[in-house]
Design an enzyme around this catalytic site. Structure first.
Site, PDB file in Angstrom:
ATOM      1  N   GLY A 183       8.192  -2.262  22.718  1.00  0.00           N
ATOM      2  CA  GLY A 183       8.534  -0.390  22.999  1.00  0.00           C
ATOM      3  C   GLY A 183       9.828  -0.594  23.397  1.00  0.00           C
ATOM      4  N   CYS A 237      -3.742  -5.402  25.945  1.00  0.00           N
ATOM      5  CA  CYS A 237      -4.957  -6.597  24.773  1.00  0.00           C
ATOM      6  C   CYS A 237      -5.823  -6.542  25.354  1.00  0.00           C
ATOM      7  CB  CYS A 237      -4.483  -7.124  24.000  1.00  0.00           C
ATOM      8  SG  CYS A 237      -4.669  -8.066  22.884  1.00  0.00           S
ATOM      9  N   LYS A 277      -4.461  -0.003  24.820  1.00  0.00           N
ATOM     10  CA  LYS A 277      -3.350  -1.315  24.627  1.00  0.00           C
ATOM     11  C   LYS A 277      -3.040  -2.133  24.393  1.00  0.00           C
ATOM     12  CE  LYS A 277      -2.647   1.691  29.749  1.00  0.00           C
ATOM     13  NZ  LYS A 277      -2.301   2.217  29.073  1.00  0.00           N
ATOM     14  N   ALA A 313       0.119  -4.294  21.031  1.00  0.00           N
ATOM     15  CA  ALA A 313       1.088  -4.260  20.588  1.00  0.00           C
ATOM     16  C   ALA A 313       1.438  -2.958  19.674  1.00  0.00           C
ATOM     17  CB  ALA A 313       1.635  -5.671  20.400  1.00  0.00           C
ATOM     18  N   CYS A 324      -6.217  -4.481  16.758  1.00  0.00           N
ATOM     19  CA  CYS A 324      -7.346  -5.391  17.598  1.00  0.00           C
ATOM     20  C   CYS A 324      -7.041  -6.392  17.362  1.00  0.00           C
ATOM     21  CB  CYS A 324      -7.796  -5.131  19.058  1.00  0.00           C
ATOM     22  SG  CYS A 324      -8.547  -6.997  19.656  1.00  0.00           S
TER      23      CYS A 324
END
Length: 438
Positions: free
Chosen positions: A45, A189, A333, A335, A368
């Protein structure tokens, strides 16, 4: 328009000197740095927004505060090497930004100031907090001791210190219980604790040790996966592979001397049980970094940066934004979430800098890739409401080799070459094209 450059003032008895710096030292001299935008955290981020902002604002306007030189699931399964997951920090940070190689020690948003661990001070006009989650291995008694045993039975994919232990533990496995955990905390993740379970089960089949193994997935969650659309398909997988799933079950202690793990029943806190293990993969408890928790005006009660979930702007300080795992935004949470957030944060930051009201909205998108073995993957995509938000015009609940290849071979270069350079904002446009909704 007043132009504000990043510069450094040495606070010594010598005459003042102003000079742009590539990184800070931890020497005796304390320094004051000033910038238009301070990005605290050099992960996905922080790098992505710093790249976009420095390209817009020009050289010397953005400081990135990050102490470290930086798939673990694939490493733990022997599919990738640890070195595949790292790049020198200097090579991934935007060239137009200034890197201070240090960490934040104290946030003072009331005075637009961050103090570093090395004793320096950074004064900013705008702040982006991107510090991620803190891994709390020490919260489980006996765990660090177990992880320090050479060639041991306890492993964890979540840290570069321990990830290589996972594949070694799989190779050493002979017979007994293989136990995999999901903690009673936020998790980066959240699909990863299951991915290592499925890869391990496949490895045991390939190595002809599966008949001697009892696999247990002990999760603190009340569901196998947060999105029912995918959870239903995952239940079919665990049943087919004879994996025992214990919901609302939390690891509270590891006894390395006897190879035992102690769990609590979260629905009956006084009820505990002990499991003998031959292999124990631990996903550690996680939380907001201590430095964030210490700044009460910046965070929620549990320590996450208090932002509007739509604009990702701070609820109190209009010149502060957050991205990724450290924000209070209630998305999964991952990427992929960071990629989708990066354009929203960047556009809203620029709007505030120009005196406009931020109007870009983050929909809570998360992706995911649930790797279910050495050649299969299920791609879960969803939004804030846990409604599927799928990119491809096919049933993404199905295990596919093509999705596995995408996770293994396509996503890493996308991360390193596009996301970190501010060039990837998630698959929103691709989704529209795939579903003919332009």
């Amino acid at each position: 328009m007043i132009k504000v450059l990043c510069y450094t003032i040495k606070t010594t008895n010598t005459p003042l000197s102003i000079a742009a710096r590539g990184f800070a030292t931890s020497g005796i001299l304390n320094e004051t740095h000033k910038c238009k935008l301070l990005v605290v955290g050099g992960g996905a981020g922080g790098c992505s927004v710093a790249a976009k902002a420095s390209n817009k604002l020009g050289a010397g306007k953005v400081i990135v505060l990050e102490p470290a030189d930086p798939m673990f699931t694939l490493i733990g399964g022997g599919i990738k090497k640890l070195e595949d997951s790292f790049r020198p920090m200097k090579s991934v940070l935007p060239a137009l930004a200034t890197w201070i190689k240090d960490s934040a020690a104290k946030f003072e948003p009331e005075s637009n100031t961050v103090h570093t661990s090395g004793g320096d001070t950074i004064e900013y006009e705008y702040l982006l907090v991107a510090v991620g989650l803190q891994l709390n291995y020490d919260k489980i008694p006996g765990l660090l001791e177990a992880l320090s045993i050479p060639n041991g039975k306890v492993c964890s994919n979540y840290s570069p210190k321990y990830v290589d232990r996972t594949y070694q533990a799989l190779k050493n496995f002979r017979t007994g219980n293989a136990v995999f955990t999901f903690p009673n905390s936020p998790v980066k993740c959240p699909g990863a604790p299951q991915k290592v379970l499925y890869i391990a089960e496949h490895y045991l089949r390939k190595s002809r040790k599966r008949k001697n193994a009892q696999l247990h997935y002990n999760t603190s969650l009340p569901v196998l996966f947060g999105v029912k659309h995918y959870a239903d398909a995952l239940w079919e997988i665990v049943k087919k592979r004879d994996i025992n799933v214990n919901l609302r079950t939390n690891l509270v202690e590891v006894k390395p001397g006897t190879d035992e793990a102690v769990f609590e029943n979260l629905d009956k806190p006084d009820e505990r049980f002990t499991v003998k293990y031959e292999l124990l993969h631990v996903t550690p408890p996680m939380g907001a970094p201590d430095v964030l928790k210490a700044c009460k005006s910046l965070v929620t009660e549990v320590g996450f940066v208090d932002v509007n979930k739509d604009t990702l702007q701070h609820q109190k300080f209009s010149n502060v934004f957050a991205i990724g795992d450290c924000s209070s935004s209630p998305n999964s949470k991952t990427a992929a979430s960071v990629a989708a957030q990066s354009q929203v944060v960047y556009k809203n930051l620029m709007a505030v800098m120009e005196g406009r009201t931020p109007n870009r909205v983050f929909d809570g998108y998360a992706s995911c890739p649930l790797v279910t073995g050495y050649n299969t993957c299920m791609l879960a995509e969803f939004d804030y409401s846990l409604t599927p938000l799928e990119t491809f015009p096919l049933d993404q609940r199905k295990e596919r080799f093509t999705m596995y290849l995408m996770k293994k071979d396509f996503m890493p270069p996308l991360y390193w070459h596009l996301l970190l350079n501010g060039l990837w904002n998630g698959p929103g446009l691709m989704r529209k094209l795939m579903h003919f909704r332009l």
